[in-house]
Write a protein that holds these residues in place. Structure first.
Motif, PDB file in Angstrom:
ATOM      1  N   GLY A 130      38.175  -4.697  27.686  1.00  0.00           N
ATOM      2  CA  GLY A 130      37.192  -5.120  26.705  1.00  0.00           C
ATOM      3  C   GLY A 130      37.802  -5.278  25.343  1.00  0.00           C
ATOM      4  N   THR A 131      36.961  -5.449  24.353  1.00  0.00           N
ATOM      5  CA  THR A 131      37.413  -5.723  22.991  1.00  0.00           C
ATOM      6  C   THR A 131      36.802  -4.720  22.028  1.00  0.00           C
ATOM      7  N   ILE A 132      37.651  -4.196  21.150  1.00  0.00           N
ATOM      8  CA  ILE A 132      37.192  -3.338  20.061  1.00  0.00           C
ATOM      9  C   ILE A 132      37.593  -4.030  18.772  1.00  0.00           C
ATOM     10  N   GLY A 133      36.602  -4.542  18.034  1.00  0.00           N
ATOM     11  CA  GLY A 133      36.906  -5.313  16.834  1.00  0.00           C
ATOM     12  C   GLY A 133      35.944  -5.032  15.717  1.00  0.00           C
ATOM     13  N   ARG A 134      36.162  -5.717  14.612  1.00  0.00           N
ATOM     14  CA  ARG A 134      35.345  -5.492  13.424  1.00  0.00           C
ATOM     15  C   ARG A 134      34.049  -6.278  13.460  1.00  0.00           C
ATOM     16  N   SER A 135      34.010  -7.305  14.241  1.00  0.00           N
ATOM     17  CA  SER A 135      32.784  -8.087  14.372  1.00  0.00           C
ATOM     18  C   SER A 135      32.845  -8.855  15.669  1.00  0.00           C
ATOM     19  N   GLU A 136      31.748  -9.531  16.002  1.00  0.00           N
ATOM     20  CA  GLU A 136      31.708 -10.263  17.247  1.00  0.00           C
ATOM     21  C   GLU A 136      32.707 -11.414  17.265  1.00  0.00           C
ATOM     22  N   THR A 137      33.132 -11.861  16.095  1.00  0.00           N
ATOM     23  CA  THR A 137      34.052 -13.001  16.031  1.00  0.00           C
ATOM     24  C   THR A 137      35.480 -12.586  15.739  1.00  0.00           C
ATOM     25  N   GLU A 138      35.714 -11.296  15.513  1.00  0.00           N
ATOM     26  CA  GLU A 138      37.059 -10.826  15.203  1.00  0.00           C
ATOM     27  C   GLU A 138      37.501  -9.858  16.287  1.00  0.00           C
ATOM     28  N   SER A 139      38.641 -10.139  16.886  1.00  0.00           N
ATOM     29  CA  SER A 139      39.178  -9.252  17.916  1.00  0.00           C
ATOM     30  C   SER A 139      40.164  -8.240  17.342  1.00  0.00           C
ATOM     31  N   GLU A 140      40.474  -8.377  16.061  1.00  0.00           N
ATOM     32  CA  GLU A 140      41.415  -7.450  15.438  1.00  0.00           C
ATOM     33  C   GLU A 140      40.820  -6.050  15.416  1.00  0.00           C
ATOM     34  N   GLY A 141      41.591  -5.082  15.894  1.00  0.00           N
ATOM     35  CA  GLY A 141      41.116  -3.712  15.911  1.00  0.00           C
ATOM     36  C   GLY A 141      41.090  -3.121  14.516  1.00  0.00           C
ATOM     37  N   PRO A 142      40.165  -2.224  14.255  1.00  0.00           N
ATOM     38  CA  PRO A 142      40.072  -1.608  12.938  1.00  0.00           C
ATOM     39  C   PRO A 142      41.113  -0.511  12.771  1.00  0.00           C
ATOM     40  N   ARG A 143      41.379  -0.169  11.534  1.00  0.00           N
ATOM     41  CA  ARG A 143      42.174   1.011  11.256  1.00  0.00           C
ATOM     42  C   ARG A 143      41.249   2.218  11.411  1.00  0.00           C
ATOM     43  N   VAL A 144      41.634   3.105  12.310  1.00  0.00           N
ATOM     44  CA  VAL A 144      40.763   4.220  12.658  1.00  0.00           C
ATOM     45  C   VAL A 144      41.425   5.526  12.248  1.00  0.00           C
ATOM     46  N   GLY A 145      40.644   6.372  11.593  1.00  0.00           N
ATOM     47  CA  GLY A 145      41.077   7.727  11.290  1.00  0.00           C
ATOM     48  C   GLY A 145      40.196   8.702  12.036  1.00  0.00           C
ATOM     49  N   ILE A 146      40.757   9.808  12.443  1.00  0.00           N
ATOM     50  CA  ILE A 146      39.997  10.770  13.240  1.00  0.00           C
ATOM     51  C   ILE A 146      40.158  12.171  12.671  1.00  0.00           C
ATOM     52  N   VAL A 147      39.041  12.869  12.576  1.00  0.00           N
ATOM     53  CA  VAL A 147      39.037  14.281  12.211  1.00  0.00           C
ATOM     54  C   VAL A 147      38.881  15.049  13.522  1.00  0.00           C
ATOM     55  N   PHE A 148      39.968  15.665  13.965  1.00  0.00           N
ATOM     56  CA  PHE A 148      39.986  16.295  15.275  1.00  0.00           C
ATOM     57  C   PHE A 148      39.164  17.580  15.299  1.00  0.00           C
ATOM     58  N   GLN A 149      38.753  17.930  16.492  1.00  0.00           N
ATOM     59  CA  GLN A 149      37.956  19.151  16.669  1.00  0.00           C
ATOM     60  C   GLN A 149      38.721  20.379  16.204  1.00  0.00           C
TER      61      GLN A 149
END
Length: 537
Positions: A81-100
């Motif tokens: 599948g696709t993880i993107g910023r919008s339905e027309t953009e397939s570029e993945g976002p920069r993601v930051g995570i605060v771990f448990q």
């Protein structure tokens, strides 16, 4: 930006233009079970979306996919599948995570933890100062979020660690901020404080925030949108605000779908299979790691100063003062026993000793330098230092620091494997030299104590007779000794790294990786000495 951070308002921090995070045709399969199938979902920009679901529904898997920590075609989990910023953009976002578990680097200070994120921020962000307060340094981020500057990371309270984790994540300038079970293990009062902190962070920094949790009671009050991961429909279902009260009834725990299948009873592995399978898997992993090592040792180091910093950390771990004491004592033992007992139990001592004393000293010196000390030193380095490094990497893997590196755009081999290899390649010859000169010294003491009438001059004259070369520091055969040290150090570093980097689901996995490291590094060192001895002699 002001020189010193002040209470943040919309005029203090410019809003960063964001787009919604969208999932399109997302399918996730874990083993033989489908978790999500053809899912389309939208996480609204600059809002808090809370993802809830029963135990085992796949919330953690979804979080790791969004964070970019799971490859599309993994061994146990596959997704498309696709993880993107919008339905027309397939570029993945920069993601930051605060771990448990926060995944903070305990060996670094709080300031260095945030500075690590700042230094590895994408260049296009670092060169766009209008997008957000990139001019803030690590100290300003910590002061802004109320994290003590002089307290070590290990001594911070749970709330302070969480603020530090948020500061580090925000300093990396992500588009999307993920929270992994932020209230897990907390009482209700502490949970509400964490929820308030998440809302405050989102209101201040205007990030698209996604909270994955089972603690819906605490976190629903701060939610702008709620998605339920339904294991029966294999979908992310939006729950309207007027239906939030139905969430407890719809969160059905997934015990195990295997109990509902008709696949039949599992085949029980034989005792021999349970013993050999892990052995073959470990052996195959070791061979594969050795094959790919030349490529793994050529990473692009993002920041040289951080590579140096991690190298110094592992040099202290491998060849620090405690290792000196360890190897010096080992050298004293082997030097004393080889000298004292050779002369003490010499056959027909009264007749043969006057004739052989000089030859025996020369043989002892040769044996200590070329065989005994290298074998003993490299085995001890493999066992002691290999276990220490494996434990260090294993704790980083179990505690999430390795995943934290990945989310910050850093390949673990750049700051872990390469520094570990350098530390062992440098540290092993140094430690072996300490052991040899300790053995040399105690050999002289043992000899002169037994033969005071002969004295140390006689010992000095004959001990190094078979080692005398062009330089007093480079004995005959030093290249062979160095070869054994370097190869043993290289192999120990590789085994310790890959054993520590293996998946860790519990503290016992860390313990098993340490045990495996000691076993495999010792076997590797003995094999190296045997192979080199065949060529050397």
């Amino acid at each position: 930006m002001p020189a010193e951070p002040e209470p943040t308002t919309d005029t203090t921090l410019e809003r960063m233009p964001v787009s919604p995070l969208c999932l399109q045709d997302l399918c996730v399969v874990a083993g033989d079970r489908c978790l999500l199938e053809d899912v389309d979902a939208r996480f609204p920009e600059a809002k808090i979306t809370v993802v809830v679901g029963g135990s085992g529904a796949g919330k953690s898997v979804l979080l790791r996919i969004l964070a970019g920590l799971l490859p599309r075609h993994g061994e146990s989990i596959r997704w498309s599948g696709t993880i993107g910023r919008s339905e027309t953009e397939s570029e993945g976002p920069r993601v930051g995570i605060v771990f448990q578990q926060f995944a903070l680097f305990d060996e670094l200070s709080a300031t260095a933890n945030v500075q690590f994120a700042i230094d590895h921020r994408p260049k296009r962000i670092a060169t766009n100062p209008k997008s957000e307060p990139v001019s803030w340094n690590a100290r300003q981020w910590l002061e802004h979020l109320g994290v003590p500057l002089k307290t070590s990371v290990a001594d911070l309270s749970g709330g302070q660690k969480q603020r530090l984790a948020i500061a580090r994540t925000l300093a990396a300038s992500p588009d999307v901020l993920l929270y992994d079970e932020p209230t897990s293990g907390l009482d209700s009062a502490s949970g509400r404080l964490v929820a308030d902190l998440i809302r405050e962070t989102q209101s201040t920094y205007h990030r698209t925030s996604i909270v994955v949790t089972h603690d819906y009671e605490t976190l629903l009050p701060i939610a702008d949108k709620v998605l339920l991961l339904d294991p029966q429909q294999k979908d992310l279902i939006e729950i309207g605000r007027d239906q939030w009260g139905e969430i407890p009834d719809r969160m059905v725990p997934v015990s195990s779908l295997e109990d509902d299948t008709s696949a039949g009873p599992r085949k029980r592995k034989s005792i021999l299979g349970r013993i050999l399978n892990p052995l073959l898997e470990t052996t195959g992993g070791a061979v594969s790691a050795a094959f790919w090592l030349p490529l793994d040792l050529l990473p692009i180091v993002p920041r040289v100063r951080w590579a140096i910093r991690f190298t110094l950390h592992y040099l202290r771990l491998v060849a620090g003062p405690s290792a000196w004491i360890y190897l010096i004592i080992a050298g004293l033992i082997v030097g004393f026993t080889s000298t004292y007992f050779t002369f003490r139990f010499l056959p027909f001592r009264l007749y043969t000793q006057p004739l052989l004393i000089d030859e025996l000293l020369a043989s002892i010196g040769f044996a200590l330098y070329r065989v005994l000390v290298p074998i003993l030193a490299t085995i001890l380095v493999a066992a002691r230092c290999g276990a220490a490094v494996s434990a260090d990497v294993g704790v980083k893997q179990y505690g999430g620091q390795v995943d934290a590196m990945r989310t910050l755009g850093v390949a673990p081999r750049a700051y872990l494997l390469l520094p570990i290899v350098i530390a062992f390649v440098i540290g092993t010859p140094i430690l072996e030299s300490l052991a040899f000169y300790s053995a040399r010294f105690i050999s002289m003491v043992a000899f002169t104590s037994s033969y005071p009438d002969v004295g140390p001059y006689f010992w000095e004259q004959h001990f190094g007779r078979n080692l005398a070369g062009e330089s007093p520091w480079l004995h005959i055969g030093w290249k062979w000794v160095l070869l054994k040290n370097v190869v043993c150090g290289l192999g120990t570093a590789t085994i310790a790294y890959y054993q520590g980097l293996a998946p860790k689901r519990s503290a016992s996995d860390v313990s098993r990786s340490i045990t495996s490291t000691v076993l495999w590094t010792t076997l590797f060192v003995l094999t190296v000495h045997f192979a080199v001895a065949l060529m050397e002699f």
